[in-house]
Each structure stands twice: as C-alpha cells, then as structure tokens.
Scaffold this active site. Structure first.
Site, mmCIF file in Angstrom:
data_model
loop_
_atom_site.group_PDB
_atom_site.id
_atom_site.type_symbol
_atom_site.label_atom_id
_atom_site.label_comp_id
_atom_site.label_asym_id
_atom_site.label_seq_id
_atom_site.Cartn_x
_atom_site.Cartn_y
_atom_site.Cartn_z
ATOM 1 N N GLU A 189 -43.795 47.525 -10.535
ATOM 2 C CA GLU A 189 -42.722 46.894 -9.765
ATOM 3 C C GLU A 189 -42.228 47.778 -8.618
ATOM 4 O O GLU A 189 -41.475 47.333 -7.757
ATOM 5 C CB GLU A 189 -41.547 46.546 -10.666
ATOM 6 N N GLU A 221 -45.617 25.205 -16.438
ATOM 7 C CA GLU A 221 -45.191 23.948 -17.056
ATOM 8 C C GLU A 221 -45.240 22.767 -16.097
ATOM 9 O O GLU A 221 -45.190 21.608 -16.541
ATOM 10 C CB GLU A 221 -43.765 24.096 -17.604
#
Length: 272
Positions: free
Chosen positions: A112, A81
C-alpha cells in the site's frame, strides 16, 4: 496539511480484556449502531458521486474501486457481486487491491506504500476519461490509492473516494469525496470495524443505486440476476409466477427457455 485521524484516536472503552463476553458484544453493538447515522449524513456526497457514475456507465464507461487491506477487499466484494446480482459483465465494475490478488487473502507487506503501482494497475485496464475511479481508505492516507487518484485527476478521469477522516489527503485529492466520520474504533485503530462497516454500507448504496438507474431492476426484483444455482433458479421462477400470475410449471419453462427473469417476462408479454 495536518488533520485529526479520528479512526486512530483512543477507544471510548478501556480494559477490554476484563469485560465479559456479553459486555464485549453489547459495547461493540452500541458502537456499530452509530455507523448508519454517520452514513446518512453523507448521502448528499454519495448522491453527487452516483450521478457522475451513472452518466459515465450509460455512455460505455466503467467503475473502478481501489484500496488496500480491508478497504481493497470490500471494493472487490462489491464489484464481484454486480455480475451475479444484476447480470452485468465482469468488466463493468472492477475492484483493485494493493498487492494484487494475493492480497485478497493475505497481507502483502508494504504494497500500500507504493505511490505509483495504483496507476500502473489502472493502466493495465486501459483506463480512460470514460471511467470513474473510487479510492477506498479508512485512514485517507494510503499512498497506493492517493497516487492513483492524483494521476486520474491529471488525465481528466473522474475520481471519488470513501474515507472516514475529514480533511485527509485522500478526501482532498478526490474530486467527489465521501467522508463518513465514525469516530474511534472499539479496539483502538481497528478500522475493519466501524470504518469497514461504513465503507460496506456506502458501497452497497453506490452499486445498487447505480444499477437501478441503469435499468437492472424491475419493480423491486433482480430480473437480470445470473441463474448460477438452484436457489436462484427457484427465486427466478417465483418472480415470474408472481409477475405473470402463472403456475410454477409454466414459469419454470419460461425461465429455462429464455435464460433470465427479464427475458421470460418480456417474451411472455409480447406473445400475449
């Protein structure tokens, strides 16, 4: 060192399946109301980290977010953004997720758990002492993130984190930790809920305050936003009308001619 994972503790609510829809929504909302209060308590930690980020970015550095699952996706959302909102380059704020781009939409099994991959992902961007790396993990135990921050520390790269467990391995690894203790989730262990909301709020605060400090906001307006759709062109036109006290036609001309709200205003003021 052992610590209490408050994000994994049993919910304050039970027999959820017996609740009505209204009860479910009301109780979730009640829990959500506690999140901004928890974030407020962490403002001193956030301020210290933002100060470091601003200093590095003013001197040509970059900001990296790293996480797995929901935490990684939230970092990518915030990073993505920044260019349209503040007109910065796409390589100023970068979001990395365990498992790569595939993991943005679908879980990548055991990604992960790799303690080395995070540092490899950073090396692909030629990470250096000019940059800042923020690890995001509600649990504070994600190996992908912790391993990367440990390497960053060894290479004198500033490290921060956003986690929801006090005393977690991530919180003790990051040089500038942000710990937002939101407590147990409505659905036990579902850290996409309150913990995820807390992380999103902190990310908003970090990126927005950083960009304002970098001069990417004028007054309270996004004067460097990218004009990527008609809604934003209209918003930019209205900004110019308000700032310069001119009509829509002239404002639209200036925006089209100069390509951004900032350039339109600056050039108009110089020619007055």
């Amino acid at each position: 060192m052992s610590f209490i994972r408050t994000t994994e503790q049993s919910s304050h609510y039970d027999h959820l399946e017996k609740m009505s829809i209204n009860e479910l929504l009301t109780n979730i909302n009640t829990e959500d109301n506690s999140v901004p209060i928890a974030v407020k308590k962490s403002i001193p930690q956030i301020e210290i980290l933002v100060t470091q980020i601003v200093d590095k970015l003013k001197n040509g550095g970059r900001l990296f977010y790293m996480g797995a699952g929901t935490s990684g996706r939230l970092g990518i959302v915030d990073a993505s953004e920044c260019p349209p909102t503040f007109g910065v380059s796409h390589d100023l704020v970068i979001g990395l997720i365990a498992g790569g781009d595939t993991a943005i939409r679908s879980a990548v099994e055991f990604a992960e758990d790799d303690t080395n991959q995070g540092w490899k992902d950073l090396e692909a961007y030629h990470i250096s002492e000019n940059d800042v790396v923020i690890g995001i993990a509600a649990s504070g135990t994600t190996p992908y993130v912790i391993g990367a921050l440990q390497q960053c520390n060894q290479h004198n790269i500033i490290t921060g984190c956003i986690t929801c467990n006090q005393g977690s391995p991530l919180a003790t690894t990051a040089r500038f930790p942000i710990v937002v203790t939101v407590g147990p989730e409505f659905v036990t262990g579902s850290s996409r809920m309150k913990a995820g909301t807390a992380q999103k709020l902190v990310l908003n605060m970090i990126s927005t305050s950083t960009m304002i400090q970098l001069g990417r906001v004028k007054g309270n307006k996004m004067v460097d936003m990218q004009l990527s759709n008609n809604k934003l062109v209209d918003r930019g036109t209205r900004m110019i009308m308000e700032e310069l006290d001119i009509n829509r036609e002239k404002a639209a001309y200036l925006l089209k001619n100069h390509g951004s709200v900032r350039n339109a205003i600056d050039n108009y003021e110089r020619t007055k």
